[in-house]
Structures are given as structure tokens and as C-alpha cells.
Design a protein around this motif. Structure first.
Motif, mmCIF file in Angstrom:
data_model
loop_
_atom_site.group_PDB
_atom_site.id
_atom_site.type_symbol
_atom_site.label_atom_id
_atom_site.label_comp_id
_atom_site.label_asym_id
_atom_site.label_seq_id
_atom_site.Cartn_x
_atom_site.Cartn_y
_atom_site.Cartn_z
ATOM 1 N N LEU A 19 -1.199 39.463 18.218
ATOM 2 C CA LEU A 19 -1.800 40.518 17.386
ATOM 3 C C LEU A 19 -2.734 39.894 16.357
ATOM 4 O O LEU A 19 -3.860 40.357 16.154
ATOM 5 C CB LEU A 19 -0.695 41.331 16.692
ATOM 6 C CG LEU A 19 0.142 42.225 17.623
ATOM 7 C CD1 LEU A 19 1.380 42.744 16.899
ATOM 8 C CD2 LEU A 19 -0.698 43.405 18.128
ATOM 9 N N LEU A 20 -2.280 38.802 15.729
ATOM 10 C CA LEU A 20 -3.126 38.118 14.739
ATOM 11 C C LEU A 20 -4.415 37.615 15.376
ATOM 12 O O LEU A 20 -5.513 37.784 14.846
ATOM 13 C CB LEU A 20 -2.368 36.920 14.145
ATOM 14 C CG LEU A 20 -1.289 37.239 13.115
ATOM 15 C CD1 LEU A 20 -0.432 36.015 12.856
ATOM 16 C CD2 LEU A 20 -1.920 37.738 11.810
ATOM 17 N N ARG A 21 -4.241 36.996 16.539
ATOM 18 C CA ARG A 21 -5.398 36.417 17.244
ATOM 19 C C ARG A 21 -6.451 37.478 17.566
ATOM 20 O O ARG A 21 -7.629 37.191 17.644
ATOM 21 C CB ARG A 21 -4.887 35.779 18.543
ATOM 22 C CG ARG A 21 -5.714 34.628 19.033
ATOM 23 C CD ARG A 21 -5.097 33.990 20.271
ATOM 24 N NE ARG A 21 -3.870 33.271 19.998
ATOM 25 C CZ ARG A 21 -2.734 33.386 20.688
ATOM 26 N NH1 ARG A 21 -2.649 34.207 21.712
ATOM 27 N NH2 ARG A 21 -1.689 32.667 20.368
ATOM 28 N N HIS A 22 -5.986 38.704 17.772
ATOM 29 C CA HIS A 22 -6.932 39.774 18.133
ATOM 30 C C HIS A 22 -7.360 40.621 16.936
ATOM 31 O O HIS A 22 -7.841 41.740 17.090
ATOM 32 C CB HIS A 22 -6.334 40.663 19.226
ATOM 33 C CG HIS A 22 -6.336 39.984 20.559
ATOM 34 N ND1 HIS A 22 -5.336 39.131 20.969
ATOM 35 C CD2 HIS A 22 -7.249 39.994 21.571
ATOM 36 C CE1 HIS A 22 -5.609 38.674 22.173
ATOM 37 N NE2 HIS A 22 -6.770 39.174 22.564
ATOM 38 N N GLY A 23 -7.150 40.093 15.738
ATOM 39 C CA GLY A 23 -7.729 40.733 14.557
ATOM 40 C C GLY A 23 -6.854 41.756 13.861
ATOM 41 O O GLY A 23 -7.321 42.420 12.919
ATOM 42 N N PHE A 24 -5.618 41.932 14.308
ATOM 43 C CA PHE A 24 -4.715 42.842 13.596
ATOM 44 C C PHE A 24 -4.270 42.174 12.294
ATOM 45 O O PHE A 24 -4.105 40.948 12.240
ATOM 46 C CB PHE A 24 -3.459 43.136 14.445
ATOM 47 C CG PHE A 24 -3.713 44.064 15.596
ATOM 48 C CD1 PHE A 24 -3.316 45.393 15.545
ATOM 49 C CD2 PHE A 24 -4.354 43.602 16.746
ATOM 50 C CE1 PHE A 24 -3.562 46.246 16.609
ATOM 51 C CE2 PHE A 24 -4.598 44.445 17.818
ATOM 52 C CZ PHE A 24 -4.196 45.772 17.748
ATOM 53 N N HIS A 42 -1.226 31.246 10.435
ATOM 54 C CA HIS A 42 -2.243 31.933 11.247
ATOM 55 C C HIS A 42 -2.701 33.251 10.618
ATOM 56 O O HIS A 42 -3.315 34.080 11.283
ATOM 57 C CB HIS A 42 -1.717 32.166 12.663
ATOM 58 C CG HIS A 42 -1.706 30.906 13.473
ATOM 59 N ND1 HIS A 42 -0.686 29.972 13.374
ATOM 60 C CD2 HIS A 42 -2.598 30.391 14.363
ATOM 61 C CE1 HIS A 42 -0.951 28.962 14.183
ATOM 62 N NE2 HIS A 42 -2.108 29.182 14.794
ATOM 63 N N GLY A 43 -2.327 33.480 9.359
ATOM 64 C CA GLY A 43 -2.895 34.628 8.643
ATOM 65 C C GLY A 43 -1.951 35.778 8.358
ATOM 66 O O GLY A 43 -2.370 36.780 7.772
ATOM 67 N N ALA A 44 -0.684 35.674 8.786
ATOM 68 C CA ALA A 44 0.248 36.779 8.531
ATOM 69 C C ALA A 44 0.697 36.796 7.073
ATOM 70 O O ALA A 44 0.720 35.762 6.403
ATOM 71 C CB ALA A 44 1.475 36.648 9.438
ATOM 72 N N SER A 45 1.068 37.978 6.592
ATOM 73 C CA SER A 45 1.750 38.106 5.300
ATOM 74 C C SER A 45 3.246 38.190 5.594
ATOM 75 O O SER A 45 3.643 38.600 6.685
ATOM 76 C CB SER A 45 1.348 39.387 4.592
ATOM 77 O OG SER A 45 -0.041 39.492 4.538
ATOM 78 N N GLY A 130 -0.285 37.533 26.483
ATOM 79 C CA GLY A 130 -0.592 38.969 26.382
ATOM 80 C C GLY A 130 -0.499 39.661 27.734
ATOM 81 O O GLY A 130 -1.276 40.574 28.024
ATOM 82 N N GLN A 131 0.484 39.261 28.537
ATOM 83 C CA GLN A 131 0.593 39.782 29.902
ATOM 84 C C GLN A 131 1.912 40.517 30.150
ATOM 85 O O GLN A 131 2.424 40.551 31.273
ATOM 86 C CB GLN A 131 0.470 38.611 30.902
ATOM 87 C CG GLN A 131 -0.907 37.964 30.939
ATOM 88 C CD GLN A 131 -1.945 38.886 31.558
ATOM 89 O OE1 GLN A 131 -1.807 39.333 32.685
ATOM 90 N NE2 GLN A 131 -2.984 39.197 30.799
ATOM 91 N N LEU A 132 2.492 41.061 29.099
ATOM 92 C CA LEU A 132 3.766 41.766 29.261
ATOM 93 C C LEU A 132 3.558 43.109 29.955
ATOM 94 O O LEU A 132 2.444 43.645 29.967
ATOM 95 C CB LEU A 132 4.406 41.994 27.884
ATOM 96 C CG LEU A 132 4.787 40.708 27.139
ATOM 97 C CD1 LEU A 132 5.139 41.000 25.689
ATOM 98 C CD2 LEU A 132 5.938 39.983 27.840
ATOM 99 N N VAL A 133 4.643 43.638 30.510
ATOM 100 C CA VAL A 133 4.642 45.002 31.041
ATOM 101 C C VAL A 133 5.480 45.828 30.070
ATOM 102 O O VAL A 133 6.650 45.515 29.819
ATOM 103 C CB VAL A 133 5.256 45.034 32.457
ATOM 104 C CG1 VAL A 133 5.298 46.471 32.978
ATOM 105 C CG2 VAL A 133 4.461 44.141 33.404
ATOM 106 N N ILE A 134 4.855 46.855 29.494
ATOM 107 C CA ILE A 134 5.481 47.595 28.394
ATOM 108 C C ILE A 134 6.023 48.923 28.906
ATOM 109 O O ILE A 134 5.310 49.679 29.577
ATOM 110 C CB ILE A 134 4.455 47.785 27.253
ATOM 111 C CG1 ILE A 134 4.069 46.388 26.725
ATOM 112 C CG2 ILE A 134 5.008 48.668 26.138
ATOM 113 C CD1 ILE A 134 2.929 46.360 25.736
ATOM 114 N N LEU A 135 7.307 49.181 28.600
ATOM 115 C CA LEU A 135 8.011 50.342 29.153
ATOM 116 C C LEU A 135 8.338 51.308 28.015
ATOM 117 O O LEU A 135 9.433 51.309 27.472
ATOM 118 C CB LEU A 135 9.292 49.866 29.858
ATOM 119 C CG LEU A 135 9.078 48.747 30.896
ATOM 120 C CD1 LEU A 135 10.396 48.162 31.362
ATOM 121 C CD2 LEU A 135 8.268 49.276 32.087
#
Ligand SMILES: NC(=O)C1=CN([C@@H]2O[C@H](COP(=O)(O)OP(=O)(O)OC[C@H]3O[C@@H](n4cnc5c(N)ncnc54)[C@H](OP(=O)(O)O)[C@@H]3O)[C@@H](O)[C@H]2O)C=CC1
Ligand SMILES: O=CC(=O)O
Length: 297
Positions: A19-24, A42-45, A130-135
């Protein structure tokens, strides 16, 4: 998009990093604070409690070990319920049973919040890539709102309807996976004991109709006796236990899964719970030993 993330274990760390890597903008919380350090680099609070995360963020995601962890983070002191309210949402991606998810859903809805369960299929590497399958199941509008985050963490998201359906789908998948891992382990041991080369068995399997990414990924390291944890065995055993409970509820006879669960329990009793679930292979080897020894005597 600003999100909170609770639980920085093997999966949570990789997912929040994505999420951080993609700008969240991400605010993290973990029971053991030290696991948040790398995310901060990596930028998280960092927040001090789950409640503080919810106070700060409109969307809070969780990736916790089991039903008891999932419940305590919601209902416990400084938990989600202390801050959830209209306009705030909670997405639990942990693997739990439908009853746990439903309890969380009801409590959050009572306070005006929105809930989505969204367990995932795929392990450490798919989480990193980032290749999970989300249910997902639960509040449809929330599902649509968090799709940008799901698209970063996963390669495909399913919306499965009412809360509980995501948990059930995940448990069915992992019941199959745990049973397969046991059959695979027995096959590797049987091959070795029959004078065959286990690595050749891997090549044969990989060319046939039962080839699959799990055998391909885990086979070589299993043969080497290396079980560095991607999916901890204690969690696989939890999933077998919860799947068997679902089988009880639905009067579904599952003798194969029940036997696989026994093997995972045995592995835990041997102190292998924190290793990868492929370590059940060591149990199969050990269980075979006594009769083999008595034949040799
Ligand atoms: N690893 C995998 O391949 C996959 C795992 N899953 C599922 O995802 C979930 C997480 O798995 P994974 O990351 O591997 O597990 P880990 O054991 O690596 O991490 C578990 C996380 O839960 C936290 N936790 C445990 N108990 C509590 C508690 N009582 N209160 C607060 N936090 C708690 C841990 O905190 P602390 O650091 O303080 O211990 C840690 O952050 C599980 O439900 C698992 O079944 C789903 C798909 C794949
Ligand atoms: O739950 C584990 C997985 O690999 O999926």
C-alpha cells in the motif's frame, strides 16, 4: 487514500508495504511495536492502539492471526469499537470463521460503521508481489470503495455476498490445501522409502494433471528439510480446525481433512507450529519411523 493497518506479521507487513509503495498514506499498529519500524522507514505512521488508528483513518484494515486475535482487537480495551462510528469502515482480512466475522459485523453496524470481511488466498510471496486472491463479503458499497486498495494487494477480488461467505470460502480452500500438503508429504516419503528419488517425483508431478504452484514451490525445500515460514503451520492447523467445525455444522463428512488435521496437530505437538506448514512432512517421516525400525530389527 489514507488507510489504517493492524497486524504486521508475515502477511500484514507485506500487504501494508505494498500500500505504501503504491502511494497510500498508511497508519500502522502492531501488538509488538518493533515490527512497525521497517514500515516507518518506508513512510508509515504508527498509532499506539487500534482505536487510535480508527480515530485517524476512514478505512482500517486488519490482518491478524486467528479468531481470538480478531475479536480482541475489536472488542478489547483500546479496540476498534471505541472509535468506530458512522463514516468509518473496518475491513478484516484475517482468516477466521463465519461466526467471528458475524460478531464483528454486528458490533460495528450497531455503532453505525461499515464492515467487510476479506480473507485472502496466497502466501508470503503473493502478498509481497500484490498477487493475492481476495475473498470479500459484507457491505457492498464498502467493497467498491476499497477496490483501489484491493487492486494493490491482490490480483483478483471476489465479492461473495453476506458476511460469513468470505470466511467460509477461505476455509474450504485451505481445507483442500492442507489435505493436499499431507498427501504430498506422504508421497515424498513413500517415494524415498521405495528407493525412488523424491526430486524426480517432483518433475513427474509437475508435468502431469496434478501439477500445481504449491508442489512446485514447496517441493524442493521440503526435500532439503527446510521449512522457513511463509504460511505458519499453526495457522494452517487453525484453518483445518475451523473448516472441520464448518463440516460439523453442515453435516459434511470430511475424513481426509480430519486425518490431515491430526497430522498438523501432531506437528504442533512436536514444536513445529512456527515453521511453514510444509513441516508436516517431518511428522509424516517421524510417524513412519517406528514400524520401519521394527522391520529393520
Ligand atoms: N502466511 C500466509 O501465507 C497466509 C496467512 N493467512 C492468514 O492471515 C492471517 C495472518 O497470517 P500471518 O501474517 O502469516 O501470521 P503471523 O503469525 O505472521 O502474524 C500474526 C499477526 O497477528 C498479531 N496478533 C496475534 N495475536 C494477537 C492478539 N491477541 N492481539 C493483537 N494482535 C495479535 C501478531 O502480532 P505480534 O507481532 O505482536 O505477534 C501479528 O501481527 C492469519 O489469519 C492467517 O491464517 C492467509 C493467507 C496466507
Ligand atoms: O492461507 C494460506 C494461503 O496460502 O492462502
Amino acid at each position: 487514500m489514507e488507510v489504517g493497518f493492524l497486524g504486521l506479521g508475515i502477511m500484514g507487513k507485506a500487504m501494508s508495504m505494498n500500500l505504501l509503495r503504491h502511494g497510500f498514506k498508511v497508519t500502522v499498529w502492531n501488538r509488538t511495536l518493533s515490527k512497525s519500524h521497517e514500515l516507518v522507514e518506508h513512510g508509515a505512521s504508527v498509532a499506539e492502539t487500534p482505536a487510535e488508528v480508527v480515530r485517524k483513518c476512514k478505512y482500517t484494515i486488519a490482518m491478524l492471526s486467528d479468531p481470538s486475535a480478531a475479536l480482541s482487537v475489536v472488542f478489547g480495551k483500546d479496540g476498534i469499537l471505541e472509535q468506530i462510528c458512522a463514516g468509518k469502515s473496518y475491513v478484516d482480512m484475517s482468516t477466521v470463521d463465519a461466526d467471528t466475522s458475524s460478531k464483528i459485523n454486528e458490533a460495528i453496524k450497531e455503532r453505525g460503521g461499515y464492515f467487510l470481511e476479506a480473507p485472502v488466498s496466497g502466501s508470503k510471496k503473493p502478498a509481497e508481489d500484490g498477487q493475492l486472491v481476495i475473498l470479500a463479503a459484507g457491505e457492498k458499497a464498502l467493497y467498491e470503495e476499497v477496490i483501489p486498495a484491493f487492486n494493490v494487494m491482490g490480483k483478483k477480488s471476489f465479492y461473495l455476498g453476506q458476511v460469513g461467505n468470505g470466511a467460509k470460502m477461505k476455509l474450504v480452500v485451505n481445507m483442500i490445501m492442507g489435505s493436499m500438503m499431507n498427501a504430498f508429504s506422504e508421497g515424498l516419503v513413500l517415494a524415498g522409502r521405495s528407493g525412488l528419488e523424491p526430486s524426480v517425483l517432483l518433475d513427474v508431478l509437475d508435468l502431469g494433471g496434478i501439477a500445481n504452484p504449491m508442489f512446485r514451490l514447496k517441493g524442493p525445500t521440503m526435500i532439503q528439510g527446510s521449512h522457513s515460514p511463509a504460511f505458519p503451520l499453526k495457522h494452517q492447523q487453525k484453518d483445518m480446525r475451523l473448516a472441520l467445525a464448518l463440516g460439523d455444522e453442515t453435516a459434511t463428512s470430511m475424513p481426509v481433512a480430519a486425518a490431515a488435521n491430526e497430522a498438523f496437530k501432531k506437528a504442533r505437538s512436536m514444536g513445529l507450529g512456527d515453521l511453514d506448514f510444509s513441516a508436516v512432512y517431518e511428522t509424516v517421516k517421524t510417524l513412519e519411523e517406528p514400524s520401519r525400525n521394527s522391520q529393520l530389527r
